[in-house]
Design an enzyme around this catalytic site. Structure first.
Site, PDB file in Angstrom:
ATOM      1  N   ASP A 130      -4.871   0.040  -6.009  1.00 33.34           N
ATOM      2  CA  ASP A 130      -3.609   0.711  -5.657  1.00 33.34           C
ATOM      3  C   ASP A 130      -2.580  -0.323  -5.215  1.00 33.34           C
ATOM      4  O   ASP A 130      -1.443  -0.334  -5.692  1.00 33.34           O
ATOM      5  CB  ASP A 130      -3.866   1.721  -4.526  1.00 33.34           C
ATOM      6  N   ASP A 151       0.953  -2.317  -7.450  1.00 34.87           N
ATOM      7  CA  ASP A 151       2.377  -2.258  -7.089  1.00 34.87           C
ATOM      8  C   ASP A 151       2.964  -3.667  -7.193  1.00 34.87           C
ATOM      9  O   ASP A 151       4.084  -3.854  -7.690  1.00 34.87           O
ATOM     10  CB  ASP A 151       2.583  -1.711  -5.665  1.00 34.87           C
ATOM     11  N   ASP A 170      -6.922 -11.159  -1.403  1.00 39.07           N
ATOM     12  CA  ASP A 170      -5.765 -11.855  -0.821  1.00 39.07           C
ATOM     13  C   ASP A 170      -5.318 -12.994  -1.741  1.00 39.07           C
ATOM     14  O   ASP A 170      -4.130 -13.157  -2.030  1.00 39.07           O
ATOM     15  CB  ASP A 170      -6.067 -12.349   0.607  1.00 39.07           C
ATOM     16  N   LYS A 174     -13.370  -8.295  -1.865  1.00 42.30           N
ATOM     17  CA  LYS A 174     -13.219  -8.972  -0.579  1.00 42.30           C
ATOM     18  C   LYS A 174     -14.625  -9.117   0.012  1.00 42.30           C
ATOM     19  O   LYS A 174     -14.871  -8.802   1.180  1.00 42.30           O
ATOM     20  CB  LYS A 174     -12.278  -8.146   0.315  1.00 42.30           C
TER      21      LYS A 174
HETATM   22  C1  IPM Z   1      -0.973   5.665  -7.006  1.00 43.38           C
HETATM   23  C2  IPM Z   1      -0.418   6.342  -5.779  1.00 43.38           C
HETATM   24  C3  IPM Z   1      -1.473   7.278  -5.204  1.00 43.38           C
HETATM   25  C4  IPM Z   1      -2.657   6.426  -4.800  1.00 43.38           C
HETATM   26  C5  IPM Z   1      -0.965   8.158  -4.038  1.00 43.38           C
HETATM   27  C6  IPM Z   1       0.174   9.045  -4.475  1.00 43.38           C
HETATM   28  C7  IPM Z   1      -2.077   8.993  -3.426  1.00 43.38           C
HETATM   29  O1  IPM Z   1       0.027   5.409  -4.858  1.00 43.38           O
HETATM   30  O2  IPM Z   1      -1.350   6.367  -7.951  1.00 43.38           O
HETATM   31  O3  IPM Z   1      -1.010   4.439  -7.037  1.00 43.38           O
HETATM   32  O4  IPM Z   1      -2.687   5.889  -3.690  1.00 43.38           O
HETATM   33  O5  IPM Z   1      -3.571   6.314  -5.603  1.00 43.38           O
HETATM   34 MG    MG Z   2      -0.013   3.409  -5.606  1.00 46.57          MG
END
Ligand code: IPM
Ligand code: MG
Length: 356
Positions: free
Chosen positions: A245, A249, A221, A189
């Protein structure tokens, strides 16, 4: 016969039940491929903290340092202070074992699992290299006037030359090994977070050493948008700790959900940590309904890292074929009993091995 020493931390919530299936599959692979695993189970997690006051005692930590790998289920409990156990176990290992790469493959094994319209397995096959010891996670934070109306809270994002360079270099090496597009995308970013200029510069410098690898860039983004709209544009992506992180997801969702996504926290050549990227999902704990596929995939990554590449690949291929044939109908909570999926994968692994 080579023997690997592995620390196993089941952890909280669904962690122990999914880790159990992962271990069962790792043991099965060891029998088939002719190596041994010596497992040391540790009870660490929130429950253990509530009953003993210990999070990760020094003596155990010293033992872990001498092992080949750590295999972890999940950590997190809503009854514990926010982040305390996570920092005391996962982050402690990431920082103190200097696990500077968080490697997160995002691969769609069958179209059925993808929530994106019209995207096929060949469109979603990327791997994220998340820098894993710095950025917003480095722990440099503070408060002043705490509790007052003019309270100030700060947290400093930290990027060292060494930290950025080793992550970027790892990404280029990964691209070179993969028989795919041979492309690395930098996700940052830098247009708003001016310190990200260090990523821009280091990326350009390292890229010059890899003329066979093409480069691309996306602000974080926009990267979120492209991953949904045109995931086929990505091959290897490298990014900061916090962005990695968040974006992984999103990545997990496009490959089928949190029930399938795995990760390796690596310090190449040293003890490294393997875990599903999902959390402890406390409301599903103990019900035998969570998908163990992510944890089993983490086991596959661990064996690959330890040099048992054939075993790692065989586990991945077995899962892929069970998903493709529909015998594993989904990786969501409640799609199958947890133990049955572990059993099915172990049995299939054995029968495939017996046929060749
Ligand atoms: C991940 C998790 C961790 C992170 C948490 C549990 C601290 O979300 O491994 O992605 O944020 O790295
Ligand atoms: Mg995570």
């Amino acid at each position: 016969m080579h023997e690997y020493s592995i620390a196993v931390i089941g952890g909280d919530g669904i962690g122990p039940e999914v880790a159990k299936e992962g271990i069962q599959v790792v043991r099965t692979a060891a029998d088939i491929f002719g190596f041994k695993v010596r497992l040391t189970e540790y009870p660490f997690g929130s429950e253990n903290y509530f009953s003993t006051g210990d999070i990760f005692p020094d003596r155990a930590f010293e033992e872990v340092k001498g092992m080949d790998a750590v295999y972890l289920g999940a950590i997190g409990d809503p009854r514990a202070p926010v982040g305390m156990i996570e920092y005391g176990i996962i982050a402690k290992m990431r920082f103190e074992l200097d696990l500077y790469i968080n490697l997160r493959p995002i691969k769609l094994y069958t179209e059925r699992l993808c929530p994106l319209k019209g995207k096929k397995p060949e469109d979603i096959d990327m791997i994220f290299v998340r820098e894993n010891t710095e950025g917003a996670y480095a722990g440099m934070h503070g408060f002043c006037h705490k509790g007052q109306a003019h309270e100030v809270a700060t947290q400093t994002m930290v990027y060292s030359r060494l930290g950025v360079e080793r992550a970027v270099r790892f990404a280029f090496e990964t691209a070179r090994e993969r028989s795919m597009k041979k492309q690395v995308t930098l996700i940052d970013k830098a247009n708003a977070v001016r310190a990200h200029d260090i990523w821009t510069r280091v990326f350009e410098e390292v890229a010059r050493e890899y003329p066979d690898i093409s480069t691309d860039h996306a602000y974080v983004d926009a990267a979120c948008m492209w991953m949904v709209k045109n995931p086929e544009w990505f091959d290897v992506a490298v990014t900061t700790n916090l962005f990695g992180d968040i974006v992984t997801d999103l990545g997990a969702m496009i490959q089928g959900g949190m029930g399938i996504a795995a990760s390796g926290n690596l310090h190449p050549g040293r003890v490294s940590l393997f875990e599903p990227i999902h959390g402890s999902a406390p409301k599903h704990a103990g019900k035998n309904t969570a998908s163990p596929v992510a944890a089993i995939m983490a086991g596959s990554m661990m064996l690959d890292y330890l040099g048992q590449k054939e075993a790692g690949k065989a586990i991945e291929n077995t899962i892929a074929s069970l998903l493709q044939s529909g015998r594993i109908k989904g990786v969501g909570t409640g799609d199958h009993p947890t133990n049955e999926v572990g059993e099915m994968i172990a049995t299939e692994l054995k029968s495939v091995a017996a046929r060749v």
